[in-house]
Design an enzyme around this catalytic site. Structure first.
Site, short mmCIF file in Angstrom:
data_model
loop_
_atom_site.label_atom_id
_atom_site.label_comp_id
_atom_site.label_asym_id
_atom_site.label_seq_id
_atom_site.Cartn_x
_atom_site.Cartn_y
_atom_site.Cartn_z
N LYS A 57 34.55 -14.74 -8.58
CA LYS A 57 33.91 -14.58 -9.88
C LYS A 57 34.66 -13.57 -10.75
O LYS A 57 35.24 -12.62 -10.24
CB LYS A 57 32.46 -14.16 -9.71
CG LYS A 57 31.58 -15.22 -9.06
CD LYS A 57 30.13 -14.75 -9.00
CE LYS A 57 29.25 -15.82 -8.35
NZ LYS A 57 27.83 -15.38 -8.24
N GLU A 84 34.78 -6.57 11.61
CA GLU A 84 33.99 -7.62 10.97
C GLU A 84 32.73 -6.97 10.39
O GLU A 84 32.28 -5.93 10.87
CB GLU A 84 33.63 -8.69 12.00
CG GLU A 84 32.66 -9.75 11.58
CD GLU A 84 33.20 -10.62 10.46
OE1 GLU A 84 32.57 -10.59 9.39
OE2 GLU A 84 34.21 -11.31 10.64
N ASP A 142 37.29 -13.26 2.12
CA ASP A 142 36.42 -13.56 0.97
C ASP A 142 37.26 -13.40 -0.31
O ASP A 142 37.77 -12.32 -0.59
CB ASP A 142 35.24 -12.60 0.95
CG ASP A 142 34.20 -12.96 -0.10
OD1 ASP A 142 34.54 -13.69 -1.06
OD2 ASP A 142 33.04 -12.52 0.04
#
Length: 334
Positions: free
Chosen positions: A109, A55, A105
């Site tokens: 964009k 992580e 994630d």
């Protein structure tokens, strides 16, 4: 148990990480968040598999560690690293039974797709690290990223895409509950390794115990470079780059950020910032006097540095900086 990068071997073995359960399956979870997935998923097995979680959030790391400890999962190791660094540098070929990626994630964009984890190069690396029949399991709410990941897996040439329902534990994670409350669904796929291509060898090493193996150089310094004189002058950042070749087009970048006088040994300490792809390390390089009047340039143990080509280059960069100012090198060990 929480590991730093310097706590691992390169490559790592289940026998060392999980001495009491080394014969169990070994599962890697990438982006474990607050750790809600693993305890209920582990309970679906007769014996909890060995677990390695990676992580980027330190806060999530601590939350997950408390959650797994509270669940009595002792054969679990957590670490805070970029996932591709862990898979490339720590995991040996043919070691993992599965790699789990829940709600990664999506980098939605335009122009950001290169930041996504699940691209063809990662699938090829993962196929090398998985056992025969092993798979990457993806659960996501993001329609476009799911289609993108499936296409990249097929383009990798080493993965078969199997659509399926997600594990029940994946639907109880923080993000799954959020999307469920919004009335949104999720997608799930198993990317099963169909080939196990060769991958770049692991090249990093932990800080060695043998003093002679630590990167170093021995120099004669002119009077102007002695610690008392040098640290009275302004230090400007100094950058060196190199190491690019066909197998590693990124190479390394070393930035000498500052130099200080070491009061303990009447020497110098250089602070270096080392970047090698996604791996970044801050290291200290000592320049200390020897009994014969020369100076030893040597990597310090501060921070448990991993001796990569870039870290060796940091020692060489300090040596070069001193040589440019009149130092004479009598021995190189990097």
């Amino acid at each position: 148990m929480i590991f730093q990068l310097s706590d691992f071997l390169f490559p790592e073995t289940p026998t060392r990480l999980f001495p009491d359960s080394a014969d169990r399956p070994w599962i890697l979870e990438i982006g474990f968040g607050d750790g809600r997935f693993w305890p209920p998923f582990a309970r679906t097995f007769a014996e909890a598999p060995n677990y390695l979680g990676v992580e980027l959030s330190g806060v999530s790391l601590l939350k997950a560690e408390r959650r797994l400890r509270g669940a009595g999962l002792t054969n679990a190791v957590l670490t805070k690293l970029p996932a591709s660094v862990l898979v490339r540098e720590v995991i040996a070929p043919g070691s993992l039974d599965a790699i789990i990626v829940n709600f990664p994630d999506p980098w939605p964009k335009a122009g950001h797709t290169e930041q996504r984890l699940l691209r063809a190069p990662f699938f090829q690396l993962a196929a090398n690290r998985l056992k025969p029949g092993g798979a990457v399991l993806l659960t996501t709410d993001h329609d476009e990223y799911f289609e993108f990941a499936c296409a990249e897996a097929e383009a990798s040439g080493v993965m078969r895409v199997e659509l399926a329902d997600p594990p029940a534990a994946a639907l109880e994670t923080k993000y799954a509950l959020k999307w469920r409350d919004l009335g949104l669904g999720v997608h799930h796929a198993r990317f099963v390794a169909t080939a196990h291509p060769d991958a770049a060898p692991v090249t990093a090493a932990p800080y060695p115990k043998e003093e002679s193996a630590v990167p170093h150089a021995i120099l004669r310094l002119p009077d102007a470079l002695h610690p008392q004189a040098l640290t009275q002058t302004h230090f400007d950042k100094y950058t060196a780059r190199g190491g690019q070749h066909a197998a590693d087009p990124v190479g390394w970048t070393v930035i000498l950020l500052d130099a200080y006088r070491s009061l303990a040994k009447d020497g110098l300490v250089f602070m270096a910032h080392v970047v090698e792809g996604e791996l970044t390390q801050e290291v200290l390089i000592n320049v200390n006097p020897r009994a014969d009047g020369q100076f030893l340039v040597r990597l310090a143990r501060f921070g448990g540095p991993i001796i990569t080509p870039g870290v060796k280059a940091a020692v060489a960069t300090v040596t070069a900086w001193l040589e440019e100012r009149g130092a004479e090198t009598t021995n190189r060990g990097y």
